[in-house]
Design a protein around this motif. Sequence first.
Motif, short mmCIF file in Angstrom:
data_model
loop_
_atom_site.label_atom_id
_atom_site.label_comp_id
_atom_site.label_asym_id
_atom_site.label_seq_id
_atom_site.Cartn_x
_atom_site.Cartn_y
_atom_site.Cartn_z
N CYS A 175 0.93 -1.31 0.02
CA CYS A 175 -0.14 0.01 -0.19
C CYS A 175 0.87 1.23 0.11
O CYS A 175 1.71 1.42 0.91
CB CYS A 175 -0.90 -0.04 1.13
SG CYS A 175 -2.07 1.38 1.24
N PRO A 235 -5.04 -2.88 4.53
CA PRO A 235 -6.55 -3.27 3.52
C PRO A 235 -7.13 -4.47 4.36
O PRO A 235 -8.48 -4.21 4.34
CB PRO A 235 -6.13 -3.66 2.31
CG PRO A 235 -4.56 -2.93 2.06
CD PRO A 235 -3.99 -2.76 3.58
N MET A 260 -9.09 -3.14 7.12
CA MET A 260 -10.38 -2.18 6.55
C MET A 260 -11.43 -3.29 6.23
O MET A 260 -12.48 -3.05 6.51
CB MET A 260 -9.69 -1.39 5.58
CG MET A 260 -8.78 -0.26 6.23
SD MET A 260 -8.60 1.05 4.86
CE MET A 260 -7.70 0.20 3.95
N CYS A 264 -7.51 5.88 1.30
CA CYS A 264 -7.36 4.96 0.12
C CYS A 264 -7.60 5.63 -1.00
O CYS A 264 -8.41 6.33 -1.19
CB CYS A 264 -8.37 3.79 0.32
SG CYS A 264 -8.14 2.62 -1.08
N VAL A 279 -9.82 -3.64 -3.14
CA VAL A 279 -9.91 -2.48 -3.46
C VAL A 279 -11.55 -2.11 -3.65
O VAL A 279 -11.91 -1.00 -3.19
CB VAL A 279 -9.10 -1.88 -4.82
CG1 VAL A 279 -9.93 -2.82 -5.98
CG2 VAL A 279 -9.38 -0.42 -5.06
N ASN A 287 -12.85 -1.40 -0.10
CA ASN A 287 -12.63 -0.06 0.07
C ASN A 287 -13.46 1.14 -0.57
O ASN A 287 -13.84 1.86 0.17
CB ASN A 287 -11.17 0.34 -0.12
CG ASN A 287 -10.01 -0.37 0.68
OD1 ASN A 287 -10.52 -1.12 1.48
ND2 ASN A 287 -8.96 -0.38 0.41
S1 SF4 Z 1 -6.32 0.49 -2.98
FE1 SF4 Z 1 -6.16 1.53 -1.13
S2 SF4 Z 1 -5.82 0.09 0.54
FE2 SF4 Z 1 -5.19 -0.81 -1.45
S3 SF4 Z 1 -3.14 -0.45 -1.68
FE3 SF4 Z 1 -4.18 1.26 -2.59
S4 SF4 Z 1 -4.38 2.99 -1.23
FE4 SF4 Z 1 -3.92 1.03 -0.28
#
Ligand code: SF4
Length: 445
Positions: A374, A380, A383, A403, A420, A423
């Motif tokens: 990340c 992640p 989360m 994110c 992702v 998120n």
């Molecule tokens: S999608 Fe979000 S949580 Fe995943 S690596 Fe990228 S910034 Fe980090």
Amino acid sequence: MSIFDKRLKGVRAPHCKNTMDCATQKMPVPDKVFICMSQHMGPPCDVLVKPGDEVKVGQVIGDSAAFLSAPVHSSVSGKVTGIEEIIMPNGTRTKTVVIETDKQQTYHESVKKPQVTDRASFLAAVRNAGLVGLGGAGFPTHIKFNPRNLNEVDTLIINGAECEPYITSDYRTMMERGEDVMMGIQAVMKYLDIPNCIIAIEENKPKGIARMQELAKGLPGVKVQPLPSRYPQGAEKVLIYETTGRVVPEGKLPADVNCIVSNITTIAHLALYLKEGIPLITKCVTVDGGAIAKPQNVEALIGTPIKDVIDFCGGYAKEPRKLLMGGPMMGTALYDDTYPILKNNNAILAFDESLAETQPETPCIRCGRCVRSCPVKLMPLRMEEAFLKDDYQGLQEYKVNLCIECGCCSYVCPAKRQLVQTNRLAKARLRKWMQEQNAKEGGKK
Ligand code: SF4
Ligand code: SF4
């Protein structure tokens, strides 16, 4: 250790820059265009035309009084045949002006070189050009160029990283519109009074670096900075850290660390407007993926149906199983190819079965790869746990709103967790939950 520690950041994804050496091919005017009123971050524009109206190239057909907005122009001359509502790939509905083209491409009388004499007239010109961040985010450029602390901004960063696999449209801008890039940079530095400019390009584009270095010779304050080819090098906060060593704090903007970042193609379009008054009505898109017959870069009028663009590239060579607007890491999956080209659309990728296959999710094995990849040092897996338990306080504590949806965590996850996507959903649900909490708090007063 900095939050952007080099050992931890991003992933080495295959570049797949298959179309790098394909000169941009200009598409003919399509029979119809579908011009969306929502092509920027912020509320959609109001439609300013009605069915039956004749319109010309460069005419404003949508605008909004909202702070965060940019006008929308007709990319063609012809007749408005309808105002339709379409569902965007992200599920939102937007009004779309349908224009039957007359193929004459007659310019509207408003299309003329703007009078730019000072900062105010420059910023007005940037807005009138309908410019938004063309790297994908669609943030209105005139807002980006006018932060509250503009007088403290000392560095303009031109984002030519183009770190997503497959996409080469910004690279073609460097190679084909280099003079426009330099003209746009000089205008921004002059009218915003910014002394330094860094043109940031990933090392996998040596010819682009050489071209920019050649053109930047003798321009005071302008330098070209090659960057390691590592995804997501072009993400705004990563780029600022890589080029200046400055860290944008949580909840802050580039201007808070005295930087303005602009996509390289946005800058080239700015120059075109300053020279000729032609607003943002065309877009170079990379058309690639295993299912496209002739992958190439195509300059299409905004509003052109994606199907027409794909037909221009020889159609589908294989049955497409996944169609993306944008790159494979951050792009949006499309239901079909009837969507129109948008301002911030830099690629259309069609993958056949071999590349579109998804593997089933298995339980998390706590390997920590998602955390190590990340670029903003989030967790992640934590989360995801919080999201699955509807734990909104946990989502806040794990800072899901930071994110940047780069997709690195999903890419490296051996359990194929859809991190992702989780998120994205978590951010939307958290937003709703916070609104409800605020409403409850308000009700108690
Ligand atoms: S999608 Fe979000 S949580 Fe995943 S690596 Fe990228 S910034 Fe980090
Ligand atoms: S990468 Fe996947 S399996 Fe590994 S800790 Fe993260 S979510 Fe779990």
